[in-house]
Design an enzyme around this catalytic site. Sequence first.
Site, short mmCIF file in Angstrom:
data_model
loop_
_atom_site.label_atom_id
_atom_site.label_comp_id
_atom_site.label_asym_id
_atom_site.label_seq_id
_atom_site.Cartn_x
_atom_site.Cartn_y
_atom_site.Cartn_z
N THR A 131 0.81 -1.21 0.00
CA THR A 131 0.00 0.00 0.00
C THR A 131 0.85 1.27 0.00
O THR A 131 2.01 1.24 0.45
CB THR A 131 -0.89 0.00 1.27
OG1 THR A 131 -1.51 1.26 1.42
CG2 THR A 131 -0.08 -0.29 2.53
N ASP A 132 0.27 2.37 -0.45
CA ASP A 132 0.99 3.66 -0.38
C ASP A 132 1.09 4.17 1.05
O ASP A 132 1.87 5.09 1.33
CB ASP A 132 0.30 4.71 -1.28
CG ASP A 132 -1.14 5.01 -0.92
OD1 ASP A 132 -1.67 4.38 0.03
OD2 ASP A 132 -1.75 5.88 -1.58
N GLU A 133 0.30 3.58 1.97
CA GLU A 133 0.30 4.09 3.36
C GLU A 133 1.65 3.89 4.05
O GLU A 133 1.93 4.55 5.04
CB GLU A 133 -0.81 3.42 4.18
CG GLU A 133 -2.18 3.69 3.59
CD GLU A 133 -3.32 3.58 4.58
OE1 GLU A 133 -3.08 3.47 5.79
OE2 GLU A 133 -4.48 3.59 4.12
N ARG A 174 -9.86 10.35 13.17
CA ARG A 174 -9.12 9.09 13.34
C ARG A 174 -7.76 9.39 13.98
O ARG A 174 -7.10 10.36 13.56
CB ARG A 174 -8.95 8.46 11.95
CG ARG A 174 -8.10 7.22 11.90
CD ARG A 174 -7.88 6.76 10.45
NE ARG A 174 -8.94 5.91 9.95
CZ ARG A 174 -9.02 5.48 8.69
NH1 ARG A 174 -8.11 5.82 7.80
NH2 ARG A 174 -10.01 4.69 8.30
N GLY A 201 -3.95 9.48 14.48
CA GLY A 201 -2.81 9.36 13.54
C GLY A 201 -3.22 9.49 12.09
O GLY A 201 -2.53 8.99 11.19
N TYR A 258 -1.71 -0.53 11.03
CA TYR A 258 -1.89 -1.18 9.72
C TYR A 258 -0.69 -0.90 8.81
O TYR A 258 -0.04 -1.82 8.29
CB TYR A 258 -3.19 -0.71 9.05
CG TYR A 258 -3.24 -1.01 7.56
CD1 TYR A 258 -3.33 -2.32 7.10
CD2 TYR A 258 -3.17 0.02 6.60
CE1 TYR A 258 -3.35 -2.61 5.73
CE2 TYR A 258 -3.20 -0.26 5.25
CZ TYR A 258 -3.28 -1.57 4.81
OH TYR A 258 -3.30 -1.85 3.46
N LYS A 315 2.26 -3.39 7.27
CA LYS A 315 2.50 -3.57 5.83
C LYS A 315 3.95 -3.19 5.50
O LYS A 315 4.62 -3.87 4.71
CB LYS A 315 1.53 -2.72 5.00
CG LYS A 315 0.08 -3.17 5.03
CD LYS A 315 -0.16 -4.54 4.41
CE LYS A 315 0.00 -4.59 2.92
NZ LYS A 315 -0.42 -5.91 2.36
#
Length: 353
Positions: free
Chosen positions: A134-136, A291, A293, A160, A164
């Site tokens: 993911t780009d996160e 949310r 963070g 999350y 990843k």
Amino acid sequence: MKFTRSILITGGAGFIGSHVVRLFVNKYPEYHIVNLDKLTYAGNLANLTDIEDKPNYTFVKADICDFGLMLDVFKKYEIDNVIHLAAESHVDRSIKDPFTFAQTNVMGTLSLLQAAKELWTAPYTSNRFYHISTDEVYGTLEFDNTFFTEDTKYDPHSPYSASKASSDHFVRAFYDTYGLPTIVTNCSNNYGPYQFPEKLIPLFINNIKHKRSLPVYGKGENVRDWLYVVDHARAIDVIFHKGKIADTYNIGGFNEWKNIDLIKVIIKTVDRLLGSPEGTSDTLITYITDRAGHDLRYAIDSNKLKDELGWEPSLQFEEGIEKTVQWYLDNGEWMDNITSGDYQEYYEKMYNK
Ligand code: NAD
Ligand code: DAU
């Protein structure tokens, strides 16, 4: 029939995985596609009813963290390639329960890597271990003209994205240490049919339909870069076949939307398709506590993928969102089954009998 490849696709009963499985099963009858999925709350075999009887498709219910079982599956189906999507994928759940994310996303990935390493033989000419990320992992951007490139430093902020990022590091370490032929891709936010309705777009479509409130985190100013899921599956197909071993590719839509602007588009589209004046459902918008963070902005530079492998998104966002809203409105039964939890009981009975 003798298949030319035996590809393990993990997480194929989930949102993106089901589109990847469908594309590979239909496009490549010469490949055996083994869909391995634990069927967590997010896995749903109803996503794949159109291909479940195809001769080149097999479903295996299993947990990727079970290393012994992964060895058995690799041996039984003579797995020579992996496209790994299985993961815990929802940021809000990771904030409440980080352990499950570390377990599945890190240990599960490690278990698959180790199985491939033990059973494949160097120089691995017919093998590939393709990890979907993911780009996160890149963290967050400011409101400026910068983009995440393949060289952006990792800086994850949620449990999350930290899990990843960690899995990406393990995948690359297996190339550096053992020469395992790995590829990693980092993609932006996907939208389209079969997405679990805890994620923004399907959640809001369903809430508008049922006149329930639309919980917008913070001021709704965060920006995401949206890509139609079928275009992600097309990119995975291209990269699986033509991508360079040990390389990384970013996948994105060059399609940034501030959450509140995207929500207004969703409202207008649902209202119109349900026969109400556009904007009627604006009153459902409810601003709630942000949310923890919460990353401000994601934006992917996918020029490397375009320049080197010729991939580009095929769908304009206006067309994609119209198709998506229409799909969720047309598939109320799919949504109702998920939101009532009936589908889990049904498949539990089918596979644990
Ligand atoms: P999803 O939550 O819809 O599906 C995940 C699937 O993995 C489910 O079918 C679930 O049953 C399965 N799974 C979970 N734990 C498992 C385990 N221990 N063993 C076997 N199967 C297990 O997720 P998604 O949105 O389709 O994402 C798929 C992959 O793509 C993930 O790796 C995610 O990090 C990545 N990704 C997602 C997006 C996005 O916008 N959704 C964007 C970029 C990357
Ligand atoms: O960028 C890729 C990532 O996109 C994937 O790796 C993740 O698996 C996927 O879940 C997605 O993460 P996001 O956190 O960006 O997606 P989500 O749909 O949860 O939220 C999108 C934006 O909308 C985000 O800024 C938070 C906001 N939001 C979300 C929900 C569910 C709200 O304002 N209200 C909500 O109820």
